[in-house]
Design an enzyme around this catalytic site. Sequence first.
Site, short mmCIF file in Angstrom:
data_model
loop_
_atom_site.label_atom_id
_atom_site.label_comp_id
_atom_site.label_asym_id
_atom_site.label_seq_id
_atom_site.Cartn_x
_atom_site.Cartn_y
_atom_site.Cartn_z
N GLN A 15 -64.99 82.99 3.70
CA GLN A 15 -66.27 83.69 3.59
C GLN A 15 -67.06 82.88 2.56
O GLN A 15 -66.75 82.94 1.37
CB GLN A 15 -66.03 85.14 3.17
CG GLN A 15 -65.00 85.80 4.09
CD GLN A 15 -65.14 87.30 4.19
OE1 GLN A 15 -65.73 87.80 5.14
NE2 GLN A 15 -64.57 88.00 3.23
N VAL A 47 -65.48 86.96 -4.27
CA VAL A 47 -65.05 86.18 -5.44
C VAL A 47 -65.68 84.80 -5.30
O VAL A 47 -65.43 84.09 -4.32
CB VAL A 47 -63.51 86.07 -5.53
CG1 VAL A 47 -63.11 85.23 -6.73
CG2 VAL A 47 -62.87 87.46 -5.61
N HIS A 75 -65.49 81.75 -5.79
CA HIS A 75 -64.65 80.57 -5.94
C HIS A 75 -64.13 80.30 -4.53
O HIS A 75 -63.53 81.20 -3.92
CB HIS A 75 -63.49 80.91 -6.91
CG HIS A 75 -62.61 79.75 -7.27
ND1 HIS A 75 -62.17 79.54 -8.57
CD2 HIS A 75 -62.08 78.76 -6.54
CE1 HIS A 75 -61.41 78.46 -8.60
NE2 HIS A 75 -61.32 77.97 -7.38
N HIS A 87 -62.24 79.90 -1.29
CA HIS A 87 -60.84 80.22 -0.96
C HIS A 87 -60.70 80.38 0.54
O HIS A 87 -61.54 80.97 1.21
CB HIS A 87 -60.35 81.48 -1.69
CG HIS A 87 -61.26 82.66 -1.57
ND1 HIS A 87 -62.42 82.79 -2.29
CD2 HIS A 87 -61.17 83.78 -0.80
CE1 HIS A 87 -63.01 83.93 -1.99
NE2 HIS A 87 -62.27 84.56 -1.08
N HIS A 126 -58.63 82.23 3.30
CA HIS A 126 -57.69 83.32 3.57
C HIS A 126 -56.72 82.82 4.65
O HIS A 126 -57.17 82.28 5.68
CB HIS A 126 -58.40 84.54 4.15
CG HIS A 126 -59.36 85.23 3.24
ND1 HIS A 126 -59.05 86.42 2.61
CD2 HIS A 126 -60.62 84.92 2.85
CE1 HIS A 126 -60.09 86.82 1.89
NE2 HIS A 126 -61.06 85.93 2.02
P1 AMP Z 1 -63.55 87.38 -0.31
O1 AMP Z 1 -64.03 88.79 -0.06
O2 AMP Z 1 -63.54 86.51 0.89
O3 AMP Z 1 -64.23 86.75 -1.50
O4 AMP Z 1 -62.02 87.52 -0.70
C1 AMP Z 1 -61.57 87.82 -2.00
C2 AMP Z 1 -60.08 87.99 -1.89
O5 AMP Z 1 -59.54 87.85 -3.19
C3 AMP Z 1 -59.65 89.35 -1.40
O6 AMP Z 1 -58.66 89.17 -0.38
C4 AMP Z 1 -59.07 90.03 -2.63
O7 AMP Z 1 -58.03 90.91 -2.29
C5 AMP Z 1 -58.56 88.84 -3.40
N1 AMP Z 1 -58.51 88.98 -4.86
C6 AMP Z 1 -59.49 89.40 -5.68
N2 AMP Z 1 -59.10 89.32 -6.97
C7 AMP Z 1 -57.85 88.79 -6.95
C8 AMP Z 1 -56.89 88.46 -7.95
N3 AMP Z 1 -57.14 88.66 -9.26
N4 AMP Z 1 -55.70 87.96 -7.57
C9 AMP Z 1 -55.42 87.77 -6.26
N5 AMP Z 1 -56.28 88.07 -5.27
C10 AMP Z 1 -57.48 88.58 -5.60
#
Ligand code: AMP
Length: 216
Positions: free
Chosen positions: A145, A154, A156, A158, A160
């Site tokens: 995303q 978040v 940063h 990533h 999934h």
């Molecule tokens: P997105 O909505 O694509 O930004 O995904 C954020 C993902 O980060 C979600 O799957 C959350 O469950 C996961 N997440 C958020 N904070 C943390 C954390 N501190 N440690 C591990 N996963 C996290």
Amino acid sequence: MLKSLLPSLTSRCSLSLTPFLYLHPSTRRRLLPRHSPPHLSPGVTSLRASSSFSHDLHRMESESYTFGPYKISAKEVFYSTQLSYALVNLRPVVPGHVLVCPRRDVKRFIDLTADETSDLWLTAQKIGHQLESYHNASSLTFTIQDGPQAGQTVSHVHIHILPRKSGDFENNDEIYEAIDSKEKELKQKLDLDKERKDRSMEEMAQEAAEYRKLFL
Ligand code: AMP
């Protein structure tokens, strides 16, 4: 060598994941019981650490990781390279839902260097392969995303990674709704947030420890 170890690893590894209680009830109903994680053979509680395992663990433990504004405990990290790292998820949508991030704090996909992009996807490929097998899944969803309007919560980059099984969601693409932040907002509006619980560090550390053994 690794391949030949896998069958015994998968039959010996245990992973007790909290049921996915935070999902919307209608989504939960659509999840089939085969979401259950693989079970350990009775009496087998751990694998003996090899020296490379100790070395990798020591290396990962001595490093620090950030995920957007969050400081990530090394206990959550189960794989790392010079440019990327993989962590277990605070709120997984399915068993084995993990995240792969660049080590550098980069908000958007476009801002990754070519080396970071390449390393990120090669890391995701390797992890997806192992977790699909570990969770007895038969497919993988890889998704990014990229930006808030795309559902990124978040800031940063990533990827999934979600191991997928036949019929795990009634409509296949509902997995994106489950991941998507709009869905999260909707749940909050519907006062269902009490169902969305962060997992404990102990549970996440246990999961990461199991996954680390897949990459010896
Ligand atoms: P997105 O909505 O694509 O930004 O995904 C954020 C993902 O980060 C979600 O799957 C959350 O469950 C996961 N997440 C958020 N904070 C943390 C954390 N501190 N440690 C591990 N996963 C996290």
